[in-house]
Structure formats: structure tokens, C-alpha cells
Design a protein around this motif. Structure first.
Motif, PDB file in Angstrom:
ATOM      1  N   ILE A   1     -16.420   2.950   4.087  1.00  0.00           N
ATOM      2  CA  ILE A   1     -16.068   4.069   4.962  1.00  0.00           C
ATOM      3  C   ILE A   1     -17.289   4.561   5.724  1.00  0.00           C
ATOM      4  N   THR A   2     -18.473   4.448   5.105  1.00  0.00           N
ATOM      5  CA  THR A   2     -19.701   4.911   5.774  1.00  0.00           C
ATOM      6  C   THR A   2     -20.150   3.958   6.880  1.00  0.00           C
ATOM      7  N   LEU A   3     -19.394   2.882   7.096  1.00  0.00           N
ATOM      8  CA  LEU A   3     -19.710   1.932   8.163  1.00  0.00           C
ATOM      9  C   LEU A   3     -18.720   2.028   9.322  1.00  0.00           C
TER      10      LEU A   3
ATOM     11  N   GLN B   1     -19.029 -10.702  11.766  1.00  0.00           N
ATOM     12  CA  GLN B   1     -19.231  -9.284  12.041  1.00  0.00           C
ATOM     13  C   GLN B   1     -18.120  -8.730  12.924  1.00  0.00           C
ATOM     14  N   GLN B   2     -17.623  -9.554  13.855  1.00  0.00           N
ATOM     15  CA  GLN B   2     -16.502  -9.125  14.686  1.00  0.00           C
ATOM     16  C   GLN B   2     -15.239  -8.957  13.845  1.00  0.00           C
ATOM     17  N   ILE B   3     -15.035  -9.905  12.918  1.00  0.00           N
ATOM     18  CA  ILE B   3     -13.877  -9.814  12.026  1.00  0.00           C
ATOM     19  C   ILE B   3     -13.965  -8.550  11.178  1.00  0.00           C
ATOM     20  N   LYS B   4     -15.145  -8.288  10.631  1.00  0.00           N
ATOM     21  CA  LYS B   4     -15.309  -7.102   9.792  1.00  0.00           C
ATOM     22  C   LYS B   4     -15.083  -5.828  10.601  1.00  0.00           C
ATOM     23  N   LYS B   5     -15.644  -5.787  11.801  1.00  0.00           N
ATOM     24  CA  LYS B   5     -15.481  -4.596  12.643  1.00  0.00           C
ATOM     25  C   LYS B   5     -13.999  -4.343  12.936  1.00  0.00           C
ATOM     26  N   ALA B   6     -13.269  -5.424  13.215  1.00  0.00           N
ATOM     27  CA  ALA B   6     -11.835  -5.289  13.500  1.00  0.00           C
ATOM     28  C   ALA B   6     -11.083  -4.746  12.295  1.00  0.00           C
ATOM     29  N   TYR B   7     -11.407  -5.265  11.096  1.00  0.00           N
ATOM     30  CA  TYR B   7     -10.747  -4.776   9.881  1.00  0.00           C
ATOM     31  C   TYR B   7     -11.116  -3.325   9.589  1.00  0.00           C
ATOM     32  N   LEU B   8     -12.367  -2.967   9.818  1.00  0.00           N
ATOM     33  CA  LEU B   8     -12.782  -1.571   9.594  1.00  0.00           C
ATOM     34  C   LEU B   8     -11.992  -0.628  10.485  1.00  0.00           C
ATOM     35  N   GLN B   9     -11.771  -1.037  11.729  1.00  0.00           N
ATOM     36  CA  GLN B   9     -11.062  -0.186  12.666  1.00  0.00           C
ATOM     37  C   GLN B   9      -9.571  -0.074  12.327  1.00  0.00           C
ATOM     38  N   LYS B  10      -8.991  -1.179  11.836  1.00  0.00           N
ATOM     39  CA  LYS B  10      -7.555  -1.183  11.559  1.00  0.00           C
ATOM     40  C   LYS B  10      -7.224  -0.605  10.184  1.00  0.00           C
ATOM     41  N   MET B  11      -8.112  -0.801   9.221  1.00  0.00           N
ATOM     42  CA  MET B  11      -7.780  -0.483   7.842  1.00  0.00           C
ATOM     43  C   MET B  11      -8.065   0.960   7.466  1.00  0.00           C
ATOM     44  N   PHE B  12      -9.107   1.548   8.074  1.00  0.00           N
ATOM     45  CA  PHE B  12      -9.466   2.920   7.704  1.00  0.00           C
ATOM     46  C   PHE B  12      -8.954   3.887   8.747  1.00  0.00           C
ATOM     47  N   ILE B  13      -8.233   4.884   8.287  1.00  0.00           N
ATOM     48  CA  ILE B  13      -7.623   5.851   9.192  1.00  0.00           C
ATOM     49  C   ILE B  13      -8.670   6.872   9.664  1.00  0.00           C
TER      50      ILE B  13
ATOM     51  N   PHE C   1     -17.047  15.559   4.584  1.00  0.00           N
ATOM     52  CA  PHE C   1     -16.542  14.503   5.467  1.00  0.00           C
ATOM     53  C   PHE C   1     -15.116  14.135   5.081  1.00  0.00           C
ATOM     54  N   PRO C   2     -14.158  14.241   6.025  1.00  0.00           N
ATOM     55  CA  PRO C   2     -12.757  13.943   5.708  1.00  0.00           C
ATOM     56  C   PRO C   2     -12.476  12.437   5.753  1.00  0.00           C
ATOM     57  N   LEU C   3     -11.685  11.971   4.817  1.00  0.00           N
ATOM     58  CA  LEU C   3     -11.324  10.551   4.768  1.00  0.00           C
ATOM     59  C   LEU C   3      -9.928  10.390   4.190  1.00  0.00           C
ATOM     60  N   TYR C   4      -9.390   9.192   4.384  1.00  0.00           N
ATOM     61  CA  TYR C   4      -8.104   8.838   3.774  1.00  0.00           C
ATOM     62  C   TYR C   4      -8.350   7.720   2.783  1.00  0.00           C
ATOM     63  N   ALA C   5      -7.651   7.781   1.641  1.00  0.00           N
ATOM     64  CA  ALA C   5      -7.854   6.756   0.618  1.00  0.00           C
ATOM     65  C   ALA C   5      -6.556   6.497  -0.145  1.00  0.00           C
ATOM     66  N   PRO C   6      -6.313   5.232  -0.539  1.00  0.00           N
ATOM     67  CA  PRO C   6      -5.158   4.898  -1.373  1.00  0.00           C
ATOM     68  C   PRO C   6      -5.518   5.092  -2.846  1.00  0.00           C
ATOM     69  N   LYS C   7      -4.648   4.627  -3.717  1.00  0.00           N
ATOM     70  CA  LYS C   7      -4.938   4.702  -5.145  1.00  0.00           C
ATOM     71  C   LYS C   7      -6.056   3.719  -5.495  1.00  0.00           C
TER      72      LYS C   7
ATOM     73  N   PHE D   1       0.824  -1.196   0.000  1.00  0.00           N
ATOM     74  CA  PHE D   1       0.000   0.000   0.000  1.00  0.00           C
ATOM     75  C   PHE D   1       0.868   1.260   0.000  1.00  0.00           C
ATOM     76  N   ASP D   2       0.538   2.160  -0.859  1.00  0.00           N
ATOM     77  CA  ASP D   2       1.174   3.476  -0.838  1.00  0.00           C
ATOM     78  C   ASP D   2       0.593   4.287   0.302  1.00  0.00           C
ATOM     79  N   THR D   3       1.192   5.413   0.557  1.00  0.00           N
ATOM     80  CA  THR D   3       0.666   6.305   1.587  1.00  0.00           C
ATOM     81  C   THR D   3      -0.739   6.763   1.194  1.00  0.00           C
ATOM     82  N   TRP D   4      -1.640   6.656   2.124  1.00  0.00           N
ATOM     83  CA  TRP D   4      -3.013   7.080   1.847  1.00  0.00           C
ATOM     84  C   TRP D   4      -3.090   8.600   1.881  1.00  0.00           C
ATOM     85  N   GLU D   5      -3.894   9.144   1.003  1.00  0.00           N
ATOM     86  CA  GLU D   5      -4.033  10.595   0.910  1.00  0.00           C
ATOM     87  C   GLU D   5      -5.316  11.047   1.604  1.00  0.00           C
ATOM     88  N   GLN D   6      -5.226  12.212   2.243  1.00  0.00           N
ATOM     89  CA  GLN D   6      -6.417  12.776   2.867  1.00  0.00           C
ATOM     90  C   GLN D   6      -7.274  13.465   1.810  1.00  0.00           C
TER      91      GLN D   6
END
Length: 405
Positions: free
Chosen positions: A123-125, A393-405, A153-159, A8-13
Motif C-alpha cells: 500500500i505504501t507503493l 514493473q509495468q505489470i506491478k504498477k498496473a496491479y497496484l492501481q487496480k487492486m488497491f482502492i 492514512f486511510p486505506l481499504y483492506a480485506p480479511k 474477495f469479500d468487501t474490503w473494509e475502510q
């Protein structure tokens, strides 16, 4: 998993508005009978949990369809609720949803070609998005978020390539959850169907479906003939755990149900002791129990319950069979004929002496046992699918928390 596959490249705001070509408000039109082709999606048509388009009660918009193509959803469009208690709820359109027009309390974000709509939808989750909605939606009246606010709404996203990989990953998780949710629904419906045929209908002497080759009519006895009301008080506060009787979850610890203790330990000496396998009638009405639920204490330990509940223990009948009998709707008619909602609309009123006269149909002890064993298999299947859903759902929640800045 994804980190092992992609660098992954640096995510852009960015802002949500940067990912979209436009934000458009929906139709100001009434819903009418579904015409078989043109579907109308409103806030209530978006499932709160799965965020899918619920299509069990389809409607069509009351409009002239020529000239209103701008309100027709395209693949990858994301809808956002702009007002009310469900403000912030999102939905992503997919081709299999059909020809769909969206209503006025929804805002459509048309995701541009430089971004992946699956990624943006996830991201909306996230908790970050929910916190943004909670802060932004504060109004003097009804909560709301307009298109301009959504776009900020501010977010971070890769390419794009990495967005697409992440989007596919979460889509696979969502599909696995949806699969088990469908299996869970089917299992519950099958159990509900068997409950209707494993007990005699009104006026019938046997059930429609028999689980033994033995012949013979069922018998009937009154509840008072096979049970005793329990009035054993919790003297000296021997037991401190308070139970509650939930129509959906059965008898559970009050702390588990409310996340805190509702009862006062100083008053527990006046509560009834509910020992293992005792049954409890809760007069509280709900969508799950229109005359109040009767559930069995299967926690494997005693506890106490308010004297507002009717507690009883049984004899001369298989308790597993009786548990499923009370899961059926067979006994509702007796309750409705002999009680009422009383002064409080949320409670069902019936006298103890009348409740004891409730007719309980039953076959031979062997058939009672077989009915119980048969229906418990469905409970096991339901529990298995629910555990898988909870885990995913627990797995998804964990990934959502770790993957999205």
C-alpha cells in the motif's frame, strides 16, 4: 490472476494505525564502524527503487546495546521516513537482513497479527499513498510526516487470508524484478571489467586480453588523425529534431530526455547537424562521466545539436570499437592532464586543438571488429534484462492501481 483463485469479500475502510500495534521513532545515535553483527539502517540505506536495505556500506549505531532492544527490528516491521526529500519512503524488514537497529529519522510501524505486513507494505507503493504524503508533508520548512499523521492514512483492506495472498503475489513480482536487477548489475560489472582489460593500460603496448591469435603490438594515432570535426550548420532549418548527449543513455532525442523541447526552433539554423554514426563530445560533467561523455549517434537518423558540443566523424577505424573505447576510462587521464573544470564546476574545459591530440590505441582491424562484437553481446544481455525489469514493473504498477482502492 488472484480473482480467479479467491472470492474477495468487501474490503473494509481502515486507517494505517488500525493495522499496527505501535508507531515508534528511531534511535538518536551516530553511526560508527560496523561491528560485524549490529546493523544500523538510516534513510540513505533504503534503496529508492527496490526499497531494500542496501548493505554495501554497513554501519553500527553508537549505543549500548543492552536496554535498546526496542529499536531492534522484528519480522514484518515497516519503516517510514518522517522528514526530508525522501519523506514517505518505506522499507519492510525481513529476517535475512540480520540484526538491524533503526535511526531517528525513521518511524517503525509494528504490524499487528490481524494484518499482513507484505500487504500493508505494498500500500505504501501506491499513488494514493504518495498523494497523501505529498499533501500531508507540507511544512513551512523541511517536508515531514509524523507518527500521528501516518497512522491517519486511510486505506481499504480485506480479511487476513486475502491480504496474505495479495502480499505473496506482490512479493513474487518483487523477487522476479530483484532477480533481473541482480543479473543486470552482474552483466554491467562484467562489461566494465572487460573494458579494463581489452584496452592497453598506460605504458603498455598491448591489451591484457587479446581476442585473436595474431601477435603484434597495438598502434596509436591521435583523434585528429582518424576524425574530422563537423561544423555543418542546419541552414534553413532542414532538421528540426534536437538531440542531447546523455552520459547514461547516449545520444537521444531532447524531447525523450527532458519530456519537452528545450531548444528554440527559431535558432536551430545555428546548430550542428549530427548525422548517423557521428560522435559527439559533451563537456558536461556528471557522476557517469567525470570528464564529459563521448557518444555515437545510433538513432538511425540525423538531428541537430548545440554548437557547445564537439561533433566529429571518423575514418580508418571501426566505429563500434571506438564507441566502446569511449565507454572505457582509458582516455580520462589525457583529459584530466590537458583540461580542467573551468569557471563552471559542471563543465569540463578543453580546447578543440588539444582534444584532437587525444591518443587512440587500436589493434588490427580484425581485432577491432572482434572487440566490438564481443562487447555488443554484453549490451544485448543488459538490454534484455532491462526490458524484463521494465515489463515486470509495468505489470506491478498496473496491479497496484487496480487492486488497491
Amino acid at each position: 490472476m488472484l480473482n480467479e483463485t479467491f472470492n474477495f469479500d468487501t474490503w473494509e475502510q481502515r486507517k494505517l494505525g488500525d493495522t499496527s500495534d505501535s508507531f515508534e521513532y528511531g534511535l538518536n545515535a551516530s553511526a560508527t564502524e560496523f561491528d560485524g553483527e549490529n546493523k544500523y539502517i538510516r534513510i540513505t540505506d533504503i534503496d529508492d527503487d527496490s526499497r531494500k536495505f542496501k548493505q554495501d556500506k554497513l554501519t553500527s549505531p553508537e549505543i549500548k546495546f543492552s536496554g535498546n532492544n526496542n529499536y531492534l527490528l522484528k519480522k514484518g516491521d515497516i519503516l517510514l521516513t518522517r522528514t526530508g526529500a525522501s519523506v514517505g519512503k518505506s522499507y519492510r524488514y525481513q529476517d535475512h537482513d540480520g540484526k538491524v537497529y533503526y535511526a531517528g529519522f525513521l518511524i517503525r510501524a509494528r504490524i499487528n497479527i490481524n494484518n499482513d505486513s507484505k500487504f500493508v507494505f505494498q500500500i505504501t507503493l501506491t499513488d494514493k499513498y504518495r498523494n497523501f504524503i505529498n499533501v500531508t508533508s507540507q511544512r513551512s520548512g523541511q517536508p515531514g510526516v509524523n507518527a500521528k499523521e501516518y497512522s491517519s492514512f486511510p486505506l481499504y483492506a480485506p480479511k487476513l487470508k486475502e491480504q496474505s495472498a495479495i502480499g505473496v503475489f506482490f512479493e513474487q513480482l518483487d523477487n522476479a524484478i530483484a532477480l533481473h536487477q541482480e543479473k543486470l548489475h552482474i552483466s554491467k560489472e562484467m562489461k566494465r571489467g572487460f573494458l579494463q582489460v581489452l584496452f592497453p593500460k598506460t605504458g603498455e603496448s598491448t591489451s591484457e586480453l587479446r581476442l585473436t591469435t595474431l601477435e603484434g603490438d597495438w598502434q596509436r594515432r591521435e583523434l585528429g588523425d582518424i576524425s574530422d570535426k563537423i561544423t555543418e550548420k542546419n541552414i534553413d532549418n532542414v532538421f528540426l529534431e534536437t538531440f542531447t548527449n546523455s552520459a547514461e543513455y547516449g545520444i537521444i532525442s531532447q524531447r525523450d530526455f527532458f519530456d519537452k523541447d528545450i531548444s528554440n526552433n527559431k535558432n536551430l539554423d545555428g546548430y550542428y547537424i549530427v548525422r548517423e554514426d557521428y560522435f559527439v563530445y559533451n563537456p558536461r560533467i556528471s557522476n557517469f562521466a567525470p570528464v564529459g561523455p563521448i557518444k555515437q549517434n545510433k538513432l538511425g537518423r540525423p538531428g541537430v545539436m548545440s554548437p557547445l558540443y564537439y561533433v566529429f566523424k571518423t575514418y580508418d577505424i571501426n566505429t563500434v570499437y571506438l564507441e566502446f573505447f569511449f565507454n572505457s576510462t582509458y582516455w580520462y587521464k589525457f583529459m584530466k592532464l590537458n583540461g580542467d573544470s573551468g569557471a563552471r564546476a559542471d563543465r569540463f574545459a578543453i580546447k578543440d586543438a588539444i582534444l584532437k591530440k587525444m591518443p587512440i590505441p587500436y589493434p588490427s582491424l580484425m581485432e577491432q571488429e572482434r572487440i566490438g562484437i564481443f562487447l555488443k553481446k554484453f549490451d544485448s544481455i543488459v538490454g534484455l534484462h532491462q526490458k524484463k525489469i521494465d515489463k515486470l514493473q509495468q505489470i506491478k504498477k498496473a496491479y497496484l492501481q487496480k487492486m488497491f482502492i
